[in-house]
Each structure stands twice: as C-alpha cells, then as structure tokens.
Design a protein around this motif. Structure first.
Motif, PDB file in Angstrom:
ATOM      1  N   ASP A   3       0.838  -1.191   0.000  1.00 45.10           N
ATOM      2  CA  ASP A   3       0.000   0.000   0.000  1.00 45.10           C
ATOM      3  C   ASP A   3       0.873   1.240   0.000  1.00 45.10           C
ATOM      4  O   ASP A   3       1.817   1.352   0.779  1.00 45.10           O
ATOM      5  N   TYR A 406      -0.842  -9.600  -7.205  1.00 45.34           N
ATOM      6  CA  TYR A 406      -1.429  -8.560  -6.341  1.00 45.34           C
ATOM      7  C   TYR A 406      -1.129  -7.170  -6.901  1.00 45.34           C
ATOM      8  O   TYR A 406      -2.023  -6.315  -7.011  1.00 45.34           O
ATOM      9  N   MET A 410      -3.547  -4.025  -8.265  1.00 48.39           N
ATOM     10  CA  MET A 410      -3.551  -2.658  -7.752  1.00 48.39           C
ATOM     11  C   MET A 410      -3.308  -1.642  -8.866  1.00 48.39           C
ATOM     12  O   MET A 410      -3.894  -0.550  -8.868  1.00 48.39           O
ATOM     13  N   THR A 413      -6.670  -1.250 -10.654  1.00 45.84           N
ATOM     14  CA  THR A 413      -7.796  -0.663  -9.918  1.00 45.84           C
ATOM     15  C   THR A 413      -7.491   0.701  -9.326  1.00 45.84           C
ATOM     16  O   THR A 413      -8.405   1.448  -8.998  1.00 45.84           O
ATOM     17  N   ARG A 414      -6.191   1.054  -9.241  1.00 42.11           N
ATOM     18  CA  ARG A 414      -5.858   2.279  -8.505  1.00 42.11           C
ATOM     19  C   ARG A 414      -4.893   3.212  -9.231  1.00 42.11           C
ATOM     20  O   ARG A 414      -5.087   4.427  -9.238  1.00 42.11           O
ATOM     21  N   TYR A 415      -3.851   2.658  -9.837  1.00 42.45           N
ATOM     22  CA  TYR A 415      -2.756   3.507 -10.278  1.00 42.45           C
ATOM     23  C   TYR A 415      -2.826   3.920 -11.742  1.00 42.45           C
ATOM     24  O   TYR A 415      -2.306   4.982 -12.101  1.00 42.45           O
ATOM     25  N   ALA A 426      -8.724  -6.279 -12.505  1.00 43.78           N
ATOM     26  CA  ALA A 426      -8.080  -6.231 -11.196  1.00 43.78           C
ATOM     27  C   ALA A 426      -8.605  -7.337 -10.286  1.00 43.78           C
ATOM     28  O   ALA A 426      -7.834  -7.988  -9.559  1.00 43.78           O
ATOM     29  N   ALA A 430      -6.395 -10.178  -8.386  1.00 47.88           N
ATOM     30  CA  ALA A 430      -6.465 -10.314  -6.928  1.00 47.88           C
ATOM     31  C   ALA A 430      -6.875 -11.726  -6.531  1.00 47.88           C
ATOM     32  O   ALA A 430      -6.331 -12.307  -5.580  1.00 47.88           O
ATOM     33  N   ASN A 453      -3.772 -10.188   0.642  1.00 49.67           N
ATOM     34  CA  ASN A 453      -4.322 -10.126  -0.712  1.00 49.67           C
ATOM     35  C   ASN A 453      -5.835  -9.958  -0.709  1.00 49.67           C
ATOM     36  O   ASN A 453      -6.388  -9.331  -1.621  1.00 49.67           O
ATOM     37  N   GLY A 456      -6.415  -6.391  -0.633  1.00 49.99           N
ATOM     38  CA  GLY A 456      -6.364  -5.816  -1.982  1.00 49.99           C
ATOM     39  C   GLY A 456      -7.668  -6.021  -2.730  1.00 49.99           C
ATOM     40  O   GLY A 456      -8.156  -5.112  -3.422  1.00 49.99           O
ATOM     41  N   LEU A 459     -10.215  -3.488  -1.764  1.00 52.40           N
ATOM     42  CA  LEU A 459     -10.100  -2.205  -2.449  1.00 52.40           C
ATOM     43  C   LEU A 459     -10.780  -2.264  -3.813  1.00 52.40           C
ATOM     44  O   LEU A 459     -11.473  -1.320  -4.210  1.00 52.40           O
TER      45      LEU A 459
END
Length: 751
Positions: A3, A406, A410, A413-415, A426, A430, A453, A456, A459
């Motif tokens: 994270d 993992y 991420m 879904t996030r970056y 994602a 996961a 995980n 994750g 999220l």
C-alpha cells in the motif's frame, strides 16, 4: 505492490501567482537569488568562490568586490555539492544540515525537535545527536512486515518543513541575510532539486539567499508528474549569470595519478582530460581503483555515503554482481522505505544490470519489485506493468507470481489513469494472488499472505461499489490475523486493516463505527499524522468541528506541513465562526501550494463576506488563472462587480447560470443582483431556482425579503416562518411580525 499513501495534493503548473506570507525570492531590485551557469566545474567554482569572498555577480560573468549588497564576510551559511553520486537523495540538504544543525541543537533544541522528521530524513547520521521520538509502525516495521509506503509527496512536505526550520533558525540567529552556495544542482537527485525549488520561492530573502550553480544545458525534469519545477523556480526567482568559459588548470600527473584522483573525487570531475585519463586505463585497473575507494568508504562515519559513492564504486569494482549488487540493494531498501522513489528506480535499474536473475533471483526480484512500487508512486504505472509482465515470463517462483498478481491488480484498480482502470481485470488478478497465497505451506505465512491479498480485493470491491463485500473481507482479515498470528506479529498491517475498515464504515455512513476503529488505530500508532487528519475529517462529518480542529493540530505537530490539513482546519474554523483563523489557514495553504484552487475559492468568499473587496479580487483573479470557468470564483466575481458595474455583474452571473444551470449559488447571486437593481420579480424567480437546487435558509430569507418588497406578504410569510423554524433567526421572527401586520392592514382595508 504494498500500500502506498495516496499523493495528497495534485501536481500542477508551478507558481502561477506569487502568494507568500513573507516576500520571498525577490529583493528590492529584483530576484534575491542567483543562478550561475557554466559548462565546467572550475568556472562554477570560480564564481562561487567569488561570491563567498564578497563579490557581486552581474550580467555575463562580471563580478565586482565589496559593492553594496555584496556577501558580508562570514555570511555564507554553507557551500554544498549537490551531485547525487556523492550521497544520493538529499546530498546537498544533508551536507547543509550537518553544517547547521549541531549549532541549532545547542542553541535552540526545541526548534530542532519540532523538525526532527525533516532533519533525520535528510541527514540520517544526525541520529547520534538528535533523538528520534516520533516513531510509527511504518517506520519501525521490519522489512518483511513493511506493507505500507509513503506518498510521493512526502518529500515535498519535508522540503516545506526544512524551509520553516531554516527561516526560524536564521531569524533567531540574526545578522542576515546568509547565503547558501549550491554546485552541481543539474546532477542532483530530484529530492535536492525539489528542495531548492521550494527554497527559491519560500525562503525569506532577508534571512537566506541561494546561489545555485549548474552547467549550461537545459535542466532535465525527472520522470513523472511534479508538484514543483526547478527550471521554473530558477527563471522566476533567480538572476541568471552565465560564466565566461576559461581554460581549466593543466592536470598534472600520469594517467594513473589522474584516474586515482578522479575516482577519489567520486567521479564527479567534469574536466574531459581527467576523464580521458581514467578511460585510458585498463578496465581491470579502473575496477581496482574503485575497490580502493570502496575500502576507504566502508565504515565511513557518515551513513549517507551508502546511498551515493559507496554503491557507485562497488558496482564499478571487481565484483559488481556481488559487492556491487549488495551495496545497491542496501541503498534501494532504504530509499523505498523513505519514499525517495526516483532514487529507488535508479538503484533498481542499476541493480538489474549487474545481477543475473537465474542465479540471483532474490536480488533480481527486489530490484524489480521495488522499482515497480516506486514507479507506481511516481505516477508511472504503465512502466511498472511492463516489468511485472517481464517477471512473469522469467520465472516460475511462486512468491514472484503471488506478488506480481497482487501488484497488477492494484495497478488496474488504482494507479492507472482513470480511463484505463479496469476493476474486473483487477479482481481477476487479486483472486489469483489469493489462490496462490492459500497454497503456501507455512501456516502463518499462508494466513498473512491470504489476508493481505484479500485486503487488496477489498479495495477492488470498494471501487466497484460493493461496500458490503469490502467490509466482510477486511473484517474477516482482522479476525484471522488475531487468531493465527502472535500479538507482536504484523502490527503494521493489523493497523492498516483496521484503518481500512474505518474508511469502509465511513463510506457506508456508519460514522460512529468508523470512529471506533480509527481510535483503536491511533492508540496502536499514535505518531502517524494521517490518522489524526482522518479523525478530524470524520469528526467534521459527525458535526464536531471543535474536536476536528484539535485533531488537525495534532497532525500538524507530528508532520512536516502539508496543505490539506491547513485547508480542512480552515473549513472547520469557518463552521466555528473563527473567520480570522480560517483566513490564516487558507492563506497558509497558498503559501505551501500556490496552485491550490479550493483555497482561492474559500478565501475569496471569506474576504467578500468580511468586506475585503481588494483581497477577494486578488483571489478571484489568481484562481481564474488556474481555472478560467470555475463557477465558485465566477460567482464571487459577479458579486464583486455588483457594486461598481451592475451590468457587468449581470452578464457574468447570467453566463454562469447558463453554463452551470445546476449551480445553486449562481442563481442566488444573480437573484441578489436583481434585488439590488430593484427587479424584484426576477429576484424572486432566481432565488426560487436556487432553492429548488439546494434549500438554504439564507437564500430563503432573501426570497422572503424580495417577496415582501413586491407586496407578496403571504408568500413571504411562508419563507420567513420556515427560516425561523430551521434556525431560530430573530430577524426572521421580526419579518414574520411585519408580514402579519401588513396582511392584517390589508384585510381591514378589504373589509
């Protein structure tokens, strides 16, 4: 990919306005700082030496001694070399602090203690002098339990904190201004470049002036989005002095002598004759020179050589894949933990170049995965994704595939940019990570990796709007770690899980449950400033602004300054009626970040409310330079124009409600302008449009006033009655009486 704290302020164009608490950067006759540009080091040092001796640099390399404004004897605070090959991140800043802090600690220990995070992050060797008192679970976590990493903007916070430390320290010393001479900034790590950009804008020129030396090439920005621009700061805040090229001194000695001096100086000499002598040596002889330098640096009392010169020489010595890889790995591990992400990427690239993944998988994977963590933090997720694809193709090692799965989840879904995020993809990655984790043989490792995980996956579920699933995943994870691990194991990730559950509770509107979890997290990790910041935000949602202010102040006491905490404290102070405090907070937000649009919006509105038309106009113009169609600023602009140019005000406000028909404040402002012009029917209509979008007692009171002015007392009575019922406003009660009186008279006349 563990994270990473979100980047807590958006990157943007640097410094569109010059909003500072103290006049910084500019002297009475122009910029107070100087920027020396010269192709070679001997010319830069010639001019830096002249400055240190009291010369004033003017124009194209002319300098005259002892003129008004020259550097007084003893006024040089420090002369530093910023070349990252010497000490890596914060090479210049560390040298500055090792010069300044011992005296500051002796004279003003409370000031140094207030800035211990900045001081010890920039100059780790000062830990022998300055006690570290603000440990967090993040900073104390052993490497195998480190599951959270800092935001990329942590270094910007540190830069602002160092500016405040230097301003306060030099103000107490008196006798300013002092001068900081910085060479080789073009070869500096981005941390030093960012710090100098902040110093150029924010350092009080009556206390500190910078003389910065670079070569004559254009400065190259580091990869990724940047919050501040060094080239922009130099152009805005420094006077450029281009050095005339002069012949360097003739180097003396054999090729071996020159090469040894070159290596002993950590290979930063830019004299082409010296470098040529080094290159003419046999490669084996060059490698032995680097080994000699490694031996000299090993055990050096200043730890930061392990981030610059030592790994450089080790990777160029006789054992690059062994000693070189070990030195690069040590630097990589330290810098990723500290949030020095550009340096981590550099070490990762260099480390991958000297190791063979088939025989050094542990090193190769560390260099790769810590690069990817850093690339994601720097806003370069596509590059991270490519490295994970490469890793999957290189090896069948289960832990590599587990971590890569993992991290790929991420990234998706996030970056990745919003338009490229894919939560379904994602979720698949996961799930694969969870499946691999559940097959691990060690029961404790299996439990932790499965829970990690699943967090994750939670999220991903949040991003998909599946909050109940996220809550179940996180809650089950908390319970499993309590059941399967010892109390002392993975304390950091336990706190992360409970913090995440607090956020899910808040998203579900279960604020009391969220607060309970957050209080437990703070009890376990009391020095982590973001938790206090989050608690303040939660208390505001619960209608407890005074307690929120206390939380924001606790966050400020634990952290270098960052704009969001001042901004949110300003909002809370508005709720408490502390408008002067709110103005100060919004002003300080803009001191830290002159691109913070919402601070301009809020301060403009406050200044308008307090009758400071000039100040409001300044904020409107500055904010509109960032966002020309911002509806809030256009609204304040229209209100400001009402007094002096009603026609222009109407034009601005009409344009506003035309382009933003759902913006209630725009309709309310246009209604007020119509009322001021005596156009009561139009005012009633516009106030009505505003109320249909958002019921607001002030707007309802204004509509009642317009209705009463138009003789529509029955309708006005309804508005004033609702305002009084909602707020208890005594003025509304007075207007109710007036309406009843007018209605009674009308009834008598009608009879």
């Amino acid at each position: 990919m563990p994270d990473i704290e979100p980047a807590d302020a958006p990157a943007g164009p640097p410094d569109p306005t010059d909003r500072r608490i103290r006049p910084a950067g500019d002297g009475p006759s122009g910029p107070a700082h100087q920027w020396i540009r010269a192709r070679h080091r001997h010319d830069r040092r010639r001019l830096l030496t002249a400055v240190a001796a009291g010369a004033v640099l003017v124009g194209m390399d002319a300098h005259r001694s002892r003129l008004p404004g020259a550097v007084p004897a003893g006024a040089v605070l420090a002369e530093v070399d910023a070349h990252r090959r010497r000490r890596g991140p914060y090479t210049a800043a560390g040298q500055l602090l090792r010069t300044v802090v011992p005296e500051a600690w002796r004279r003003y220990p409370e000031l140094v203690s207030r800035h211990e995070v900045e001081v010890l992050s920039l100059a780790p060797e000062l830990r022998d002098l300055i006690p570290a008192t603000r440990h967090t679970l993040t900073s104390l976590a052993v490497p195998e339990e480190r599951t959270r990493f800092y935001s990329r903007l942590r270094t910007l916070r540190i830069a602002h904190g160092l500016v405040e430390f230097l301003n306060d320290h030099l103000r107490r010393l008196g006798g300013g201004p002092r001068y900081l001479l910085v060479d080789n900034l073009h070869h500096a790590d981005p941390t030093d470049q960012e710090l100098c950009a902040v110093l150029l804008r924010r350092a009080d020129p009556e206390l500190l002036r910078l003389v910065i030396a670079t070569d004559t090439d254009d400065l190259v920005a580091p990869p990724g989005p940047l919050a501040v621009s060094l080239p922009g700061a130099l152009r805005r805040y420094a006077t450029e002095v281009v050095a005339a090229a002069t012949p360097p001194p003739e180097p003396e000695g054999s090729d071996l002598d020159l090469a040894r001096r070159y290596v002993t100086d950590d290979c930063v000499d830019d004299d082409p004759r010296v470098r040529a002598a080094y290159q003419r040596l046999d490669p084996a002889d060059r490698a032995r020179l680097h080994d000699e330098r490694v031996a000299e640096l090993t055990g050096h009392p200043e730890w930061s050589v392990r981030l610059g010169a030592l790994p450089y020489h080790a990777e160029h010595g006789t054992d690059p894949a062994g000693a070189g890889a070990d030195a690069l790995r040590a630097a990589l591990d330290y810098c990723v933990d500290m949030g020095f992400y550009h340096a981590t990427v550099d070490y990762g690239e260099r480390g991958r170049a000297v190791v063979d993944w088939t025989g050094q998988l542990d090193h190769w994977w560390a260099f790769t995965t810590k690069m990817t963590t850093s690339l994601a933090a720097l806003g370069l997720p596509e590059q991270a994704l490519a490295l994970y694809h490469e890793a999957r193709a290189q090896t069948t090692a289960p832990m590599v595939h587990l971590q890569a799965a993992y991290a790929t989840a991420m990234l998706h879904t996030r970056y990745l940019p919003k338009e490229h995020q894919d939560h379904h993809t994602a979720r698949g990655w996961a799930n694969l990570a969870i499946a691999i984790a559940q097959c691990l043989p060690d029961p404790k490792i299996r439990a932790f990796k499965t829970v990690f995980n699943q967090n994750g996956l939670a999220l991903v579920a949040v991003h998909e709007g599946r909050l109940d699933e996220a809550l179940t995943l996180v809650s089950n994870g908390i319970d499993r770690l309590e059941q399967d691990l010892d109390d002392t194991e993975h304390a950091l990730h336990r706190s992360v899980l409970r913090h995440n559950r607090s956020q899910v509770y808040a998203a579900l509107g279960r604020y009391d449950d969220a607060l309970t979890d957050l209080d437990a997290v703070i009890a376990a990790d009391p020095h982590y400033p973001e938790y206090h910041f989050d608690r303040g935000n939660l208390l505001r949602r619960l209608g407890r602004p005074a307690e929120a202010v206390d939380c924001y102040e606790r966050a400020l006491a634990l952290s270098p300054p960052f704009p969001e905490v001042y901004y949110n404290r300003g909002d809370a102070r508005v709720e408490l009626g502390d408008l002067a405090g709110a103005l100060a907070d919004f002003g300080y937000v803009l001191e830290l970040d002159p691109t913070h649009l919402d601070a301009y919006v809020n301060r403009a509105g406050l200044r308008l409310e307090l009758g400071d038309a000039d100040g409001a106009w300044h904020d409107v113009r500055a904010g509109l330079a960032l966002d020309p169609e911002n509806p809030h600023l256009r609204c304040v602009q229209g209100q400001l124009l009402t007094a002096d140019d009603p026609t222009a005000a109407t034009r601005v406000l009409t344009g506003l409600v035309t382009t933003h028909p759902d913006f209630a404040d725009g309709w309310a402002a246009r209604g007020a302008a119509a009322y001021d012009r005596g156009e009561l029917a139009d005012a009633v209509t516009d106030f009505g449009r505003a109320l249909a979008l958002a019921d607001n007692p002030a707007v309802r009171f204004n509509r009642g006033t317009a209705l009463a002015g138009a003789g529509r007392y029955e309708e006005a009575l309804v508005d004033f009655t609702e305002v009084h019922a909602a707020t208890g406003d005594p003025e509304a009660r007075t207007q109710i009486g007036i309406c009843l009186e007018r209605l009674g008279r009308a009834t008598v006349r009608m009879g």
